[in-house]
Design a protein around this motif. Structure first.
Motif, short mmCIF file in Angstrom:
data_model
loop_
_atom_site.label_atom_id
_atom_site.label_comp_id
_atom_site.label_asym_id
_atom_site.label_seq_id
_atom_site.Cartn_x
_atom_site.Cartn_y
_atom_site.Cartn_z
N MET A 295 6.65 15.33 14.96
CA MET A 295 8.09 15.31 15.49
C MET A 295 8.27 16.50 16.53
SD MET A 295 9.46 12.75 14.68
CE MET A 295 11.14 12.79 15.43
N ARG A 296 7.98 17.62 16.38
CA ARG A 296 8.17 18.60 17.04
C ARG A 296 7.81 18.08 18.61
NH1 ARG A 296 6.13 24.17 17.26
NH2 ARG A 296 8.01 25.09 18.62
N GLY A 297 6.65 17.88 18.72
CA GLY A 297 5.86 17.44 19.89
C GLY A 297 6.79 16.37 20.75
N VAL A 298 7.00 15.41 20.20
CA VAL A 298 7.73 14.13 20.56
C VAL A 298 9.43 14.78 21.17
CG1 VAL A 298 9.11 12.03 20.33
CG2 VAL A 298 6.91 12.67 19.07
N ARG A 299 9.89 15.84 20.42
CA ARG A 299 11.10 16.41 20.86
C ARG A 299 10.97 17.12 22.24
NH1 ARG A 299 14.08 19.14 16.39
NH2 ARG A 299 13.89 20.77 17.72
N TRP A 300 9.80 18.01 22.19
CA TRP A 300 9.60 18.84 23.15
C TRP A 300 9.20 17.97 24.51
CZ3 TRP A 300 5.10 19.51 26.42
CH2 TRP A 300 5.23 20.66 27.10
N LEU A 301 8.59 16.90 24.20
CA LEU A 301 8.35 15.95 25.46
C LEU A 301 9.66 15.24 25.90
CD1 LEU A 301 5.21 13.75 24.70
CD2 LEU A 301 5.63 15.36 26.89
N LYS A 302 10.30 15.15 25.18
CA LYS A 302 11.82 14.41 25.56
C LYS A 302 12.66 15.31 26.22
CE LYS A 302 15.48 11.50 23.54
NZ LYS A 302 16.17 11.22 22.39
N LEU A 303 12.58 16.58 25.74
CA LEU A 303 13.21 17.75 26.38
C LEU A 303 12.82 17.95 27.60
CD1 LEU A 303 13.91 20.48 23.66
CD2 LEU A 303 15.82 19.15 25.05
N LYS A 304 11.65 17.87 28.01
CA LYS A 304 10.97 18.10 29.22
C LYS A 304 11.19 16.94 30.17
CE LYS A 304 8.93 22.01 29.01
NZ LYS A 304 9.17 23.07 29.68
N TYR A 305 11.34 15.75 29.48
CA TYR A 305 11.54 14.57 30.36
C TYR A 305 12.85 14.49 30.80
CZ TYR A 305 12.49 9.89 31.67
OH TYR A 305 13.12 8.74 32.23
N MET A 306 13.91 15.00 30.08
CA MET A 306 15.30 15.08 30.17
C MET A 306 15.66 16.26 31.30
SD MET A 306 17.16 14.51 26.59
CE MET A 306 18.70 15.19 27.20
N ALA A 307 14.86 17.19 31.20
CA ALA A 307 14.92 18.15 32.29
C ALA A 307 14.40 17.96 33.59
CB ALA A 307 14.06 19.54 31.91
N PHE A 308 13.19 17.14 33.62
CA PHE A 308 12.66 16.61 34.72
C PHE A 308 13.58 15.71 35.48
CE2 PHE A 308 10.40 13.35 36.92
CZ PHE A 308 9.54 14.08 37.80
N ARG A 309 14.17 14.65 34.57
CA ARG A 309 15.20 13.67 35.08
C ARG A 309 16.43 14.25 35.79
NH1 ARG A 309 17.33 9.78 30.69
NH2 ARG A 309 18.51 11.63 30.92
N ASP A 310 16.87 15.57 35.20
CA ASP A 310 18.09 16.01 35.88
C ASP A 310 17.72 16.59 37.07
OD1 ASP A 310 19.54 15.42 33.68
OD2 ASP A 310 19.55 17.45 32.94
N PHE A 311 16.25 17.25 37.15
CA PHE A 311 16.15 17.85 38.10
C PHE A 311 15.86 16.91 39.34
CE2 PHE A 311 12.44 19.28 40.98
CZ PHE A 311 12.93 20.31 41.85
N TRP A 312 15.07 15.63 38.99
CA TRP A 312 14.72 14.78 40.01
C TRP A 312 16.10 14.07 40.65
CZ3 TRP A 312 11.62 13.46 43.42
CH2 TRP A 312 11.60 11.88 43.84
N SER A 313 17.19 14.16 39.90
CA SER A 313 18.38 13.30 40.29
C SER A 313 18.98 14.24 41.39
CB SER A 313 19.38 13.00 39.28
OG SER A 313 19.91 14.22 38.53
N ILE A 314 18.93 15.55 41.37
CA ILE A 314 19.25 16.52 42.28
C ILE A 314 18.54 16.53 43.58
CG2 ILE A 314 19.91 19.13 42.79
CD1 ILE A 314 20.35 19.38 39.96
N TYR A 315 17.07 16.57 43.40
CA TYR A 315 15.96 16.54 44.18
C TYR A 315 16.21 15.19 45.17
CZ TYR A 315 11.72 17.51 46.68
OH TYR A 315 10.82 17.72 47.77
N ARG A 316 16.44 14.42 44.47
CA ARG A 316 16.60 12.72 45.23
C ARG A 316 17.60 12.84 46.43
NH1 ARG A 316 17.02 8.16 41.25
NH2 ARG A 316 19.04 8.80 41.30
N SER A 317 18.54 13.78 46.08
CA SER A 317 19.82 13.49 47.24
C SER A 317 19.34 14.51 48.19
CB SER A 317 20.78 13.95 46.33
OG SER A 317 20.89 15.36 46.12
N ASN A 318 18.30 15.47 48.38
CA ASN A 318 17.76 16.06 49.24
C ASN A 318 16.94 15.29 50.45
OD1 ASN A 318 16.81 17.97 50.95
ND2 ASN A 318 17.41 19.73 49.65
N LYS A 319 17.61 14.99 51.37
CA LYS A 319 16.63 13.84 52.27
C LYS A 319 15.32 14.72 52.78
CE LYS A 319 20.38 10.96 54.17
NZ LYS A 319 21.42 11.77 54.64
#
Lengths: 322, 292
Positions: free
Chosen positions: B1-25
């Motif tokens: 369970m801990r591993g899954v939650r860690w992955l999910k957190l990492k994924y969310m952090a990556f998604r947040d980062f990507w949404s900022i990065y994407r706006s930088n042409k």
């Protein structure tokens, strides 16, 4: 700290750095495979007297610490033995080469800094809009161009369209009537290497100037000045630029290493008879004494330039003395 | 369970980062360029039209044609195929040399900033020495003495490119070590080692990423320059070695443009890609450079 003691501290640090360079050189050329110092003696072109003179100069029969002390003194005096290829003192070969290098590097750096300031200010002021993005994109593009490739492109351009000289410093085999025809010949040879080096350096200086000005423009006192209704040009000239210029001095000094690297590549491509081309030829000929001397003279020049920049900075901005 | 939650957190952090990065042409353009060259390097055998090493004395220095898209060199090798394969060495050296440099830089910066005192003083003097020294000239001298091999070039570039990273990591460490949670970790009995690598290190990493992109671009440039000057391994197929032979064989001086132009454009594009990415990461991660 008083200004004089600040200067003294800077001078001391520079001396220590030069000592580090000398030790670095000493161990580099002794510990690495091939032991180039021994190679000095395997040079088939040497006479018996020259070998004896070398033995005395470098004290190779003495213990290592004594060899090191002898080496330090020899380096400080600019004594690096004989070139394998030219069979002349390395120092005598280096001095005219250094002057030729300066003829290329100095104007290139000055022009690049001036252009970089102009476009850096423009980009910082128009931050985020089309002007900024295009200046930034061009600067980063120029910064990404491999120096030696840009030089080669100018050679191709010259072969097909420009018909400017693509190698050397003056035309071989002609005697110049007077100083003006000599200068004219020199200048026509200088154009392509100068443009190459200037363009490569321009990108870097523009980015530095833009970022350091943006840093200043986000300060509160700039907002205050704007709120008081100061005109844009006056704001830039009187408040923003002077404060952005200061970090520029030290950043330019630190980046001198890059200028030198660019010059080595430019000189190589255009066969410009400076220290950089000398290094290239020395690599091809395995001429280690030249390599050693050239590295030393370049490193010391960069340290001295940094010393001058530091002293200037301390004079212009008393805060850094503490 | 801990591993899954860690992955999910990492994924969310990556998604947040990507949404900022994407706006930088500029950053997106840089990323596309890098991916383009990685694909080129991996699939080189399928993209290349000829065996890059096969010589053919009858076909020397041919201009571009339908048979040879980028023409041939002075020993009749197909230049298109050599340029495609060349992506491999540049990327390899770029990543490995920058890996060495970032490793040394992060280590020196962390130790220097965390312990301070004379350790800091000594390490920073050494860092300043390497920061001020003309790196390319130093690389030329050391590589010339060590002899030409790919691993030597990687080590030399790595060992001489860490000073900028060390400076940045040090100043970050100086700030972070004053944060309350470090105090808390110390109070609960964490040792120096744990604080440095478990608590400070992860907070330094974002800035290191931005810096690493620039270090990679420098490493790619340095490798090409060293090989061009003849102090790297000129028998490997790399963009630098193509340029080296174009220059030293006299093909450049006689106007054989197809020999000299393509490898330079590839180097330029790849370096440009990494610079754009590094610059965008810095813009995103450094709040001062973010929009006013």
């Amino acid at each position: 700290m008083r200004y004089s003691s600040y200067v003294l501290k800077r001078v001391a640090i520079s001396l220590v750095t030069i000592l580090i360079i000398i030790s670095f050189n000493f161990f580099l050329f002794r510990i690495l495979p091939g032991d180039p110092v021994r190679l000095l003696f395997r040079n088939p072109n040497l006479t018996k007297e020259q070998i004896d003179a070398l033995n005395r100069k470098f004290g190779l029969d003495k213990p290592l610490y004594e060899q090191f002390l002898i080496y330090v003194f020899n380096s400080l005096r600019g004594e690096f033995g004989l070139s394998f290829f030219y069979r002349k003192s390395v120092f005598d070969i280096l001095v005219p080469r250094l002057i030729n290098s300066i003829v290329l590097i100095l104007p290139a750096t000055v022009i690049a800094i001036l252009l970089g300031m102009l476009f850096g200010v423009l980009a910082a002021w128009r931050r985020g809009d089309r002007v900024d993005v295009s200046i930034l994109a061009v600067s980063m593009g120029l910064y990404s161009i491999p120096t030696f490739w840009l030089g080669g492109m100018f050679i191709l351009l010259s072969i097909y369209y420009l018909h400017l000289p693509i190698g050397g410093m003056v035309t071989h085999g002609i005697t110049h009537q007077d100083i003006f025809s000599y200068l004219e010949d020199l200048f026509s040879h200088l154009i392509l290497p100068l443009v190459t080096l200037t363009l490569v350096l321009y990108g870097q200086f523009t980015i530095i100037m833009r970022n350091s000005l943006i840093d200043v423009l986000t300060e509160d006192y700039i907002q205050a000045a704007l709120a008081k209704g100061l005109s844009v040009s006056r704001l830039l000239r009187k408040h923003a630029l002077p404060n952005a210029m200061l970090p520029m001095i030290s950043i330019i000094a630190i980046n001198l290493g890059l200028v030198v690297g660019g010059a080595v590549l430019t000189e190589t491509v255009f066969n410009w008879p400076g220290v950089g081309r000398l290094i290239y030829d020395a690599i091809l000929r395995r001429d280690y004494p030249i390599l050693q001397g050239a590295f030393y003279i370049i490193a010391v020049s960069v340290v001295l330039a940094n010393l001058i920049a530091d002293i200037l900075y301390g004079f212009l901005d008393p805060r850094v003395r503490y | 369970m801990r591993g899954v939650r860690w992955l999910k957190l990492k994924y969310m952090a990556f998604r947040d980062f990507w949404s900022i990065y994407r706006s930088n042409k500029l950053g997106v353009v840089g990323l596309i360029i890098i991916v383009f060259f990685i694909i080129m390097a991996i699939f080189a055998p399928y993209i290349a039209t000829h065996d890059p090493n096969k010589t053919n004395p009858a076909k020397y220095l041919l201009p571009p044609s339908e048979e040879h898209w980028f023409g041939t060199n002075e020993v009749g090798q197909d230049l298109f195929s050599r340029n495609i394969y060349g992506a491999r060495i540049s990327l390899l050296v770029g990543f490995l040399a920058a890996g060495v440099a970032v490793f040394i830089g992060v280590f020196v910066g962390l130790i220097s900033g965390y312990f301070g005192g004379w350790i800091d003083e000594v390490l920073m003097r050494i860092t300043d020495f390497f920061l001020v020294m003309p790196a390319l000239v130093l690389m030329i001298v050391i590589a010339a003495l060590l002899g030409p091999s790919l691993i030597n070039v990687i080590l030399v570039i790595g060992a001489l490119s860490w000073s900028g990273t060390a400076r940045i990591v040090r100043s970050m460490t100086l700030t972070i070590k004053e944060w309350p949670f470090i105090e808390a970790a110390k109070a609960s009995g964490a040792g120096h080692f744990k604080i440095l690598f478990k608590h400070i290190f992860p907070n330094v990493m974002p800035v290191v990423y931005a810096n690493a992109a620039l270090t990679i671009s420098n490493a790619i440039f340095s490798q090409a320059a060293l090989v061009f000057l003849g102090v790297g391994n000129v028998s490997d197929i790399s963009w630098g070695s193509i340029l080296h032979y174009a220059f030293s064989s006299g093909a450049l001086g006689t106007g054989k443009w197809w020999y000299f132009v393509p490898p330079g454009i590839f180097i330029l594009l790849l370096i440009y890609g990494f610079i754009l990415v590094g610059y965008s990461l810095e813009e995103i991660l450094n709040p001062r450079l973010r929009h006013r």
